[in-house]
Motif scaffolding. Structure first.
Motif, short mmCIF file in Angstrom:
data_model
loop_
_atom_site.label_atom_id
_atom_site.label_comp_id
_atom_site.label_asym_id
_atom_site.label_seq_id
_atom_site.Cartn_x
_atom_site.Cartn_y
_atom_site.Cartn_z
N LEU A 27 -32.69 -24.35 12.74
CA LEU A 27 -31.17 -23.03 12.58
C LEU A 27 -30.38 -22.83 13.81
CD1 LEU A 27 -33.97 -20.13 11.01
CD2 LEU A 27 -32.43 -21.62 9.96
N MET A 49 -20.16 -18.38 18.66
CA MET A 49 -21.21 -18.53 19.17
C MET A 49 -22.02 -19.42 18.35
SD MET A 49 -23.13 -14.77 18.25
CE MET A 49 -23.27 -14.59 17.11
N ARG A 63 -20.87 -27.96 13.58
CA ARG A 63 -21.50 -26.54 14.27
C ARG A 63 -21.22 -26.53 15.53
NH1 ARG A 63 -22.62 -23.10 10.53
NH2 ARG A 63 -22.31 -24.84 9.23
N PHE A 102 -16.84 -10.03 8.53
CA PHE A 102 -17.66 -10.10 9.14
C PHE A 102 -18.63 -10.30 10.87
CE2 PHE A 102 -17.05 -9.79 4.70
CZ PHE A 102 -17.24 -8.27 4.54
N THR B 96 -18.72 -6.66 -2.38
CA THR B 96 -18.76 -5.92 -0.38
C THR B 96 -18.86 -7.16 0.29
OG1 THR B 96 -20.51 -5.48 -0.38
CG2 THR B 96 -19.10 -3.89 -1.80
N ILE B 97 -19.57 -8.20 0.25
CA ILE B 97 -19.43 -8.72 1.75
C ILE B 97 -19.58 -10.17 1.23
CG2 ILE B 97 -21.42 -9.75 3.34
CD1 ILE B 97 -21.68 -6.02 4.29
N PRO B 98 -18.93 -11.38 1.75
CA PRO B 98 -19.63 -12.70 1.20
C PRO B 98 -21.11 -13.15 0.89
CG PRO B 98 -17.74 -12.47 2.94
CD PRO B 98 -17.91 -11.13 3.19
N TYR B 100 -23.35 -15.20 1.64
CA TYR B 100 -24.31 -15.81 2.70
C TYR B 100 -24.93 -15.32 3.30
CZ TYR B 100 -19.61 -15.82 5.57
OH TYR B 100 -18.32 -15.11 6.31
N PHE B 101 -24.37 -13.89 3.63
CA PHE B 101 -24.95 -12.59 4.28
C PHE B 101 -26.44 -12.65 3.83
CE2 PHE B 101 -20.81 -12.36 6.55
CZ PHE B 101 -21.78 -11.92 7.79
N VAL B 201 -28.27 -21.51 3.39
CA VAL B 201 -28.38 -22.19 5.45
C VAL B 201 -27.04 -21.59 6.10
CG1 VAL B 201 -28.39 -24.28 6.63
CG2 VAL B 201 -29.32 -24.16 3.62
N LYS B 202 -25.77 -21.35 5.28
CA LYS B 202 -24.41 -21.09 6.62
C LYS B 202 -25.82 -19.74 7.14
CE LYS B 202 -19.90 -19.73 7.23
NZ LYS B 202 -18.86 -19.29 5.82
N LEU B 204 -28.59 -18.22 6.79
CA LEU B 204 -29.62 -18.41 7.85
C LEU B 204 -29.17 -18.35 9.71
CD1 LEU B 204 -32.21 -20.52 5.56
CD2 LEU B 204 -31.94 -18.01 6.33
N LEU B 206 -26.48 -18.30 10.91
CA LEU B 206 -25.02 -17.64 11.07
C LEU B 206 -25.58 -16.93 12.64
CD1 LEU B 206 -22.52 -17.72 10.48
CD2 LEU B 206 -22.50 -15.23 9.54
N PHE B 207 -26.12 -15.94 12.52
CA PHE B 207 -26.83 -15.41 14.00
C PHE B 207 -27.78 -15.34 14.14
CE2 PHE B 207 -23.68 -12.82 11.39
CZ PHE B 207 -23.08 -12.39 12.42
#
Lengths: 328, 272
Positions: A27, A49, A63, A102, B96-98, B100-101, B201-202, B204, B206-207
């Motif tokens: 991940l 990030m 990435r 977002f 409202t939100i994509p 992938y969130f 996966v994006k 997953l 992302l943050f």
């Protein structure tokens, strides 16, 4: 039974630990997708990030692997892993920008030629692609909010300042501006006529210059022809001989001038002596002075001359009276 | 006409007030006594770690009972939690939100919260109750006293291996539960939602922060320690017969669950 149980416990522990480690690595860094490293440098990372998408022409090609401060602290280095078959465009650069509203950002590989107005930070010493960062949504909304506040303040001030008197003054100002614009139009017309005359003169001058240029060109062509005909050498030779002759004449003239100078000096001294003699004569000094100033002497001299003249006539008629010749 | 206070009524109110104050006093003193006994048990357990020869043979069986045997129920709960998370996230975010969130929500929630907490609560019910009932039964049937008579240290023999096993195995089970929960959410997103694998996966990634996994492990370790410790304490504190065993079991599950939720908040405030 105990060994089987122990093996089962060991298997569960190893499985759990492996799940945690491999999942984290996958991940965090996109483990399993080998690629080529690409590095970019920007002044600000925004909200980029590790793990953020790297795109090229809108396609996800890798990435962001790491975001770090450059040595010296004046830039940010974005280290990316992109697909190994990716061919970077001409003049490649990296643009950091929000991917959505977002908070997720992306790094887009672009060609600088497509963004001629954008300033990309360049640090050749870091061996990184030039990069730039677009403002995020919060900055844009903050700026829009500031603009809206300024407009509100301006509109409030305008509403306060725009009274009936202001409108009357404004009307007068518009009338004045109208009159001023008419005067300016007239001046412009006059200046236009003058510019027309000036343009005619300039055109005539240009034509004259053209004719002069043509004449000069012909002259140069003739000179060139002369030069090409090799007559110049003979002319130069003749000019050399003439110069030699002139030099000889000049030398002779120099000698002549020296003689003339000596003659003048002698004449000058002669005239000086003559001047002194004349002055003495006028002063009555010497025989000549007395002769000139004393009439009696002049009369005596005249008488002596008459007697001499008589004597000479007598001698001529009677030489034997005065002259006697003998051989022995 | 207003009723007037009588001496009998005044005495009744006075006894009620006194009884309330006495109850508060008993509660406070009982709580402090419990804390004291728990502390004494903790100190004894710490000292008993030096008796490796006594607790080490019991460690593997306890790891199997506490951890391995708990894996199926933990994975079962994690599987359906992941599916529900994915579906509810899609239901909430669509339009409202994509989408992938959904991946972001599933991964963050499973790693930071639901994985360790649900596993902890589940194992509090299963493991905590099991330990409390087992040790309570041993206490009321005087098997603990028999161990002491045979020169066995009941803390080293009974408490230390269970607490160590819970502390070691809880994070393992939680990591497996998190993995399975995310995987089930992924499958649900692909099969039940209009999402691609790349989108999920994006989300997953992302943050995701590696610290999230450490946070999950730290919480699970603390939950394992709490569940097994409370289970052992309640079991060894059992008084009475079968009824006492039931009470101690219930008390162990309730106390473990409450402490887990309290620690969850503490860790979130301290570590995030």
């Amino acid at each position: 039974m105990d060994r089987r149980r122990d093996a089962l416990v060991g298997a569960v522990v190893i499985l759990g630990v492996l799940a945690g480690i491999t999942g984290s690595v996958w991940l965090a860094s996109g483990w399993g997708s080998d690629g080529q490293p690409v590095r970019a440098v920007t002044a600000d990372a925004g909200q980029t990030m590790p793990g953020a998408a790297v795109k090229f022409r809108g396609v996800d090609v890798g990435r962001v692997d790491r975001v770090r401060i450059a040595p010296g602290g004046e830039a940010v280095v974005i280290e990316m892993i992109v697909r190994p078959d990716l061919v970077l465009p001409a003049a490649p650069a990296v643009l950091l920008a929000p991917e959505s509203m977002f908070g997720d950002w992306q790094a887009e590989i672009v060609s600088r030629d497509d963004f001629p107005g954008r300033v990309f930070l360049e640090r050749p010493d870091l061996e990184a692609l030039p990069g730039a960062t677009l403002p995020d949504m919060s900055r844009l909304t903050a700026t829009a909010d500031e603009i809206a506040r300024n407009l509100t303040v301006i509109s409030d001030r305008f509403r306060i300042a725009f009274t009936e008197e202001t409108a009357e003054n404004l009307r007068r100002a518009i009338d004045n501006i109208s009159a001023l614009s008419d005067g300016l139009a007239e001046i412009v017309d006059q200046q236009a006529n003058r510019f027309d005359d000036l343009a005619d003169g300039v055109e005539q001058s240009a034509q004259d210059l053209g004719a002069a240029a043509r004449a000069a060109r012909l002259s140069f062509e003739r000179i060139d022809a002369i030069v090409q005909n090799a007559d110049v050498e003979a002319m130069v030779t003749d000019a050399g001989a003439a110069a030699a002759n002139v030099r000889t004449v000049t030398e002779d003239a120099g000698v002549f001038l020296e003689d003339l100078h000596a003659a003048v000096q002698r004449a000058d001294s002669t005239f000086a002596r003559l001047d002194r003699l004349m002055a003495a004569a006028e002063a009555g000094e010497g025989s000549l002075g007395r002769l000139l100033t004393d009439p009696a002497i002049a009369d005596g001299a005249e008488g002596a001359l008459a007697e001499i003249r008589t004597l000479l006539a007598d001698i001529r008629e009677n030489p034997g009276r005065y002259l006697r010749f003998s051989v022995f | 006409m207003r009723p007037t206070a009588t001496p009998h009524r005044t005495a009744t109110v006075g006894r009620g007030l006194f009884g309330g104050l006495a109850a508060v006093g008993r509660g406070v003193s009982g709580g402090l006594a419990g804390v004291g006994r728990a502390s004494r048990l903790g100190v004894a357990a710490g000292r008993s770690l030096g008796k490796v020869g006594m607790w080490a043979p019991q460690l593997s069986p306890q790891m199997a009972r506490v951890g391995v045997a708990s894996v199926p129920i933990a994975l079962f709960i994690a599987t359906f939690t992941g599916i529900v998370m994915s579906l509810q996230a899609s239901y909430t975010l669509t339009g409202t939100i994509p989408l992938y969130f959904v991946g972001v929500l599933v991964s963050k929630t499973m790693i930071l919260e639901l994985g360790p907490v649900l596993t902890g609560l589940t194992l509090a019910g299963r493991v905590g109750a099991n330990i409390s009932a087992e040790l309570g039964t041993m206490r009321v049937t005087e098997q603990v006293d028999a161990l002491e008579t045979l020169a066995y240290d009941p803390v080293a023999y009974l408490v230390a291996p269970r607490v160590l096993a819970g502390t070691i195995m809880f994070p393992v089970v939680a990591l497996l539960a998190v993995t399975v929960g995310i995987a089930s959410g992924w499958v649900a997103a692909l099969q039940l939602l209009d999402m691609s694998s790349a989108e999920f996966v994006k989300g997953l990634r992302l943050f995701f922060e590696p610290w999230d996994v450490w946070f999950c492990v730290i919480k699970s370790v603390s939950f394992g320690f709490v569940v097994t410790s409370v289970g052992c304490f309640c079991g060894l504190s059992t008084r009475g017969g079968a009824e006492g065993v039931g009470r101690s079991t219930t008390r162990a599950v309730v106390a473990s669950s409450m402490i887990i939720l309290f620690l969850d908040a503490v860790w979130a405030a301290v570590l995030l």
